[in-house]
Write a protein that holds these residues in place. Structure first.
Motif, PDB file in Angstrom:
ATOM      1  N   CYS A  22      46.725  49.810  94.570  1.00 17.02           N
ATOM      2  CA  CYS A  22      47.119  48.427  94.861  1.00 17.02           C
ATOM      3  C   CYS A  22      45.884  47.569  95.123  1.00 17.02           C
ATOM      4  O   CYS A  22      45.797  46.420  94.669  1.00 17.02           O
ATOM      5  CB  CYS A  22      48.053  48.368  96.065  1.00 17.02           C
ATOM      6  N   LEU A  23      44.926  48.120  95.856  1.00 18.32           N
ATOM      7  CA  LEU A  23      43.688  47.398  96.119  1.00 18.32           C
ATOM      8  C   LEU A  23      42.943  47.113  94.818  1.00 18.32           C
ATOM      9  O   LEU A  23      42.414  46.004  94.618  1.00 18.32           O
ATOM     10  CB  LEU A  23      42.810  48.210  97.070  1.00 18.32           C
ATOM     11  N   LEU A  24      42.894  48.089  93.926  1.00 19.84           N
ATOM     12  CA  LEU A  24      42.213  47.893  92.640  1.00 19.84           C
ATOM     13  C   LEU A  24      42.876  46.773  91.840  1.00 19.84           C
ATOM     14  O   LEU A  24      42.197  45.912  91.269  1.00 19.84           O
ATOM     15  CB  LEU A  24      42.236  49.194  91.825  1.00 19.84           C
ATOM     16  N   TYR A  25      44.214  46.785  91.784  1.00 20.94           N
ATOM     17  CA  TYR A  25      44.922  45.760  91.010  1.00 20.94           C
ATOM     18  C   TYR A  25      44.812  44.394  91.677  1.00 20.94           C
ATOM     19  O   TYR A  25      44.755  43.370  91.000  1.00 20.94           O
ATOM     20  CB  TYR A  25      46.397  46.160  90.858  1.00 20.94           C
ATOM     21  N   PHE A 145      52.755  48.933  93.432  1.00 13.89           N
ATOM     22  CA  PHE A 145      51.507  48.678  92.709  1.00 13.89           C
ATOM     23  C   PHE A 145      51.445  47.240  92.211  1.00 13.89           C
ATOM     24  O   PHE A 145      50.459  46.523  92.424  1.00 13.89           O
ATOM     25  CB  PHE A 145      51.402  49.663  91.538  1.00 13.89           C
ATOM     26  N   MET A 146      52.540  46.796  91.596  1.00 11.46           N
ATOM     27  CA  MET A 146      52.543  45.465  91.008  1.00 11.46           C
ATOM     28  C   MET A 146      52.639  44.358  92.053  1.00 11.46           C
ATOM     29  O   MET A 146      52.335  43.204  91.771  1.00 11.46           O
ATOM     30  CB  MET A 146      53.678  45.347  89.989  1.00 11.46           C
ATOM     31  N   ALA A 351      61.294  41.566  87.514  1.00  8.77           N
ATOM     32  CA  ALA A 351      61.614  42.142  86.197  1.00  8.77           C
ATOM     33  C   ALA A 351      60.700  43.296  85.823  1.00  8.77           C
ATOM     34  O   ALA A 351      61.110  44.223  85.113  1.00  8.77           O
ATOM     35  CB  ALA A 351      61.526  41.053  85.123  1.00  8.77           C
ATOM     36  N   LYS A 352      59.466  43.274  86.285  1.00 10.70           N
ATOM     37  CA  LYS A 352      58.467  44.195  85.751  1.00 10.70           C
ATOM     38  C   LYS A 352      58.646  45.657  86.157  1.00 10.70           C
ATOM     39  O   LYS A 352      58.539  46.551  85.305  1.00 10.70           O
ATOM     40  CB  LYS A 352      57.066  43.687  86.098  1.00 10.70           C
ATOM     41  N   PRO A 353      58.913  45.997  87.430  1.00  9.54           N
ATOM     42  CA  PRO A 353      59.058  47.429  87.757  1.00  9.54           C
ATOM     43  C   PRO A 353      60.174  48.133  86.990  1.00  9.54           C
ATOM     44  O   PRO A 353      59.934  49.207  86.413  1.00  9.54           O
ATOM     45  CB  PRO A 353      59.297  47.412  89.271  1.00  9.54           C
ATOM     46  N   PRO A 354      61.408  47.590  86.931  1.00 11.48           N
ATOM     47  CA  PRO A 354      62.422  48.296  86.132  1.00 11.48           C
ATOM     48  C   PRO A 354      62.083  48.314  84.647  1.00 11.48           C
ATOM     49  O   PRO A 354      62.429  49.273  83.935  1.00 11.48           O
ATOM     50  CB  PRO A 354      63.716  47.512  86.398  1.00 11.48           C
TER      51      PRO A 354
END
Length: 436
Positions: A22-25, A145-146, A351-354
């Motif tokens: 998560c930090l990287l993103y 993450f997102m 919308a993105k995770p699913p």
């Protein structure tokens, strides 16, 4: 099955990996979209029109498109630790180089190179998560993450606007300081990746022996199930990952969500500033929509995991985002536009995770590496088309409205395509059941 062992193992894996990626993103997304804040003063300093800025901001995704699949293939072969470190260090150096932009062509060139350098990071992490988390956990983990993307806007907006206030320090513009300072963490974290990241569960010395054995066996079992399923669908090779019709359909769905996401990242500060606010006020108001989007994303992804449903979780979220864009186009006040942008943020983030849970259900091995990268590279071209269309239309109409309506149309199309993919999947499943 020893459920206590599973829970303990997944908890340890999650705490070890998720906060770090998560930090990287978080850092990646700041460096990707801080151009939206730079534009508040840079465009005037360099004489950029809306069309020039929109094209330059979007050309990032051509570099991304060209190098995404090769980058993910390399990551699958050499390991995430080495390749993610390479990605971060190179993108950090290029991001800092934006401080020395002198005209539209150096701007175009650096944006292209930044896309090429960062290609492989996002799909690489999505692929990396498939090595560590069984499918039933992925939408929830991907949502965490997102969430780093909207968090980066929440924190990065006031930070970037504050750095713009360094105008004239040591003879540099504020936007130059912003690029230089915000590039440093990427380079430093690239070095940390080499020490901290573990490529595969088999190498996880930080897991107990029974935890490591359980996770390796579980991931091998899931891989074997995909190998059997691959006989009726996608395979495991490079061409299988690129040619599967479901991969291409998901890429088009992702195109719409990317157009919406980067419309927000690149143009939202200027849309808000159009109501006569100061740069610092823009920074704080721009942080409101993604703050609420973080909550919406995590709750929506958990609901998707709990119910096992993906299709309608993508469709509803895309339609909410489209509605928000249409409302933003007609907003007549600061609060109205912030409310509309909140709908857009919540819809796109949810919308993105699913959506990203879908390809990992039928792809594995090199096909997963290539398929995920294909979806991301083609889909992210929406990140060029959306911002470019808004800049081009604004130069000709003097308004953001037309461009926002175009991007809303892309999101409606994403919703329709998601339903079509689900229907085709049901037909495929019924046909396979009859055949067996």
């Amino acid at each position: 099955m020893d459920t206590s062992l599973e829970k303990e193992t997944m908890r340890r894996v999650a705490w070890r990996l998720v906060p770090f990626i998560c930090l990287l993103y978080f850092i990646a997304f700041i460096d990707r979209v801080n151009i939206g804040f730079a534009a508040l003063t840079m465009n005037k300093d360099l004489g950029f029109s809306s069309a020039v800025f929109g094209f330059g901001a979007g050309i990032f995704f051509f570099g991304y498109f060209l190098f995404e699949v090769p980058s993910n293939i390399v990551l699958h072969r050499v390991g995430a630790r080495i390749w993610i470190a390479r990605v971060m260090i190179t993108w950090g150096l290029i991001s800092g180089a934006f401080a020395f932009v002198r005209g539209e062509y150096t701007f175009y060139g650096l944006r292209f190179l930044l896309g090429a350098a960062e290609a492989g990071f996002f799909p690489g992490i999505i692929l990396y998560l498939t090595y560590w988390f069984p499918a039933r956990y992925r939408a929830g983990v991907v949502s965490l993450f997102m969430a780093a993307a909207p968090i980066s806007v929440v924190i990065g907006s006031p930070l970037s606007s504050a750095l713009l206030g360094m105008e004239g320090v040591l003879g540099l513009h504020g936007w130059q300081w912003m690029f230089l300072i915000e590039a440093v963490p990427a380079v430093l974290l690239g070095v940390v990746v080499l020490v901290y990241m573990t490529d595969r569960p088999e190498k996880a010395a930080w897991l107990a022996d029974n935890q490591r054995a359980w996770l390796v066996a579980e991931m091998n079992r899931e891989h074997a199930q995909k190998a059997v399923a691959a006989k009726d669908g996608a395979g495991h090779g490079i061409l299988a990952g690129m040619a599967d019709i479901r991969v291409l359909a998901l890429a088009l769905i992702y195109f719409g969500t990317s157009a919406g996401l980067y419309t927000l990242g690149i143009w939202a500060p200027q849309i808000i500033k159009g109501f006569g606010l100061s740069t610092l006020e823009v920074g704080f108001l721009n942080a409101v929509p993604p703050t609420l989007a973080i909550i919406a994303m995590v709750l929506w992804a958990r609901h998707s995991d709990r119910t096992g449903e993906r299709t309608w979780h993508v469709v509803i979220a895309c339609l909410v985002a489209a509605l928000g864009l249409m409302l933003a186009g007609g907003a007549g006040s600061t609060m109205a536009v912030v409310a509309a942008l909140t709908l857009v943020n919540c819809g796109i983030s949810a919308a993105k995770p699913p959506l990203w849970a879908m390809p990992t259900l039928f792809l594995s091995g090199q096909a997963a590496a290539v398929g995920i990268a294909t979806i991301n590279s083609i889909g992210n071209l929406g990140g060029f088309v959306g911002p470019w269309a808004i800049g081009w239309i604004k130069d000709r109409t003097g308004s953001f409205t037309g461009g926002l309506m175009v991007v809303a149309g892309f999101l409606v199309l994403s919703a329709v395509l998601t339903l079509a993919v689900a229907r085709a999947g049901r037909r495929r499943g019924a046909a396979n059941a009859v055949a067996h």
